[in-house]
Scaffold this motif. Structure first.
Motif, short mmCIF file in Angstrom:
data_model
loop_
_atom_site.label_atom_id
_atom_site.label_comp_id
_atom_site.label_asym_id
_atom_site.label_seq_id
_atom_site.Cartn_x
_atom_site.Cartn_y
_atom_site.Cartn_z
N ARG A 28 6.60 18.57 95.98
CA ARG A 28 7.80 18.61 96.81
C ARG A 28 7.48 18.24 98.26
N ALA A 29 6.28 18.54 98.70
CA ALA A 29 5.86 18.22 100.07
C ALA A 29 5.32 16.80 100.19
N GLY A 30 5.31 16.06 99.09
CA GLY A 30 4.83 14.69 99.13
C GLY A 30 3.31 14.58 99.10
N LEU A 31 2.65 15.61 98.59
CA LEU A 31 1.19 15.62 98.52
C LEU A 31 0.72 15.37 97.10
N ASP A 32 -0.58 15.14 96.96
CA ASP A 32 -1.17 15.03 95.63
C ASP A 32 -0.88 16.32 94.86
N PRO A 33 -0.39 16.23 93.62
CA PRO A 33 -0.02 17.44 92.87
C PRO A 33 -1.15 18.45 92.70
N THR A 34 -2.39 18.00 92.81
CA THR A 34 -3.51 18.92 92.62
C THR A 34 -3.97 19.56 93.93
N SER A 35 -3.32 19.24 95.05
CA SER A 35 -3.79 19.68 96.36
C SER A 35 -3.95 21.19 96.47
N PHE A 36 -3.03 21.95 95.83
CA PHE A 36 -3.05 23.40 95.98
C PHE A 36 -3.54 24.12 94.72
N ASN A 37 -4.09 23.37 93.77
CA ASN A 37 -4.62 24.00 92.56
C ASN A 37 -5.74 24.97 92.91
N LYS A 38 -5.84 26.04 92.15
CA LYS A 38 -6.87 27.05 92.42
C LYS A 38 -8.28 26.45 92.33
N SER A 39 -8.43 25.45 91.49
CA SER A 39 -9.75 24.83 91.34
C SER A 39 -10.16 24.05 92.59
N LYS A 40 -9.17 23.74 93.47
CA LYS A 40 -9.47 22.98 94.68
C LYS A 40 -9.77 23.88 95.87
#
Length: 225
Positions: A28-40
């Protein structure tokens, strides 16, 4: 001092508030979908990874949340954080299925919206949300008045509007100019300097507006017809 966990938990709580997963919030913020994944959130060697200030700014813009609300989510006590975040939200946050309602004509007058296009001030009516909404801060309703939006919207139809939402090409939107003109259109194109809008009524011309002349633009997410 703000901790690594506090900031990530604040992002998680903001996502939950908007009924999104961390991946959904990133999209929704226009970022890579994995940006906030716990693994990151940790690097391969165990070092802490922090979200960038740019990412947080994009999330706040996409959700319509203020920095004060985000900081409230970072309080150590989750219950207290939730309560404070709710208190920080606009007074018209939907409660029990009710959202604020205003006519298009009144929407052009001053005092009904803040600088971000969110409901403010007095004089709003209330209407029951006729669908099951995602609980999004500041969602409100506008009642169509007149025939200028025919044949898509008729006099008396109610449009549910989400200020602060990211708008894309072909979205139906409500636009308010700095002169107080309020219109419902289809977004054809947006550049850094202007927006092109298609009229819903073929008898009315399309419009091109300089962004400097636009007070706010909000996405139409539902309509009662």
């Amino acid at each position: 001092m703000l901790s690594h966990n506090q900031i990530w938990e604040a992002l998680d709580r903001l996502a939950e508030r908007h009924e999104l997963t961390p991946s959904g919030l990133a999209r929704r913020a226009g970022l890579d979908p994995t940006s906030f994944n716990k693994s990151k959130r940790l690097s391969a060697d165990g070092r802490l990874r922090w979200p960038s200030t740019e990412s947080i700014a994009k999330v706040l813009d996409a959700t319509g949340a203020s920095m004060e609300q985000f900081l409230a989510f970072m309080r150590a006590d989750a219950g207290s954080s939730e309560q404070q975040a709710r208190q920080q939200e606009n007074a018209f946050q939907p409660q029990g299925g009710s959202i604020p309602l205003l006519g298009f004509a009144q929407a052009g007058a001053g005092g009904f919206f803040d600088d971000g296009g969110f409901p403010a001030g007095q004089g709003w009516d209330v209407v029951e949300f006729p669908a099951t909404p995602a609980r999004k801060a500041g969602v409100y309703a506008l009642e169509v008045q007149g025939e200028s939006m025919m044949p898509l919207y008729r006099d008396g139809d109610v449009l549910i509007v989400e200020p602060g939402a990211q708008v894309r090409r072909n979205d139906r939107v409500v636009v308010r100019t700095n002169e107080g003109e309020v219109m419902a259109k289809v977004l054809l194109r947006q550049s850094p300097r202007s927006i092109e809008l298609m009229s819903l009524n073929p008898e009315h011309p399309n419009r091109t507006l300089e962004l400097s002349d636009v007070d706010w633009i909000a996405r139409i997410i539902w309509a009662s017809q």
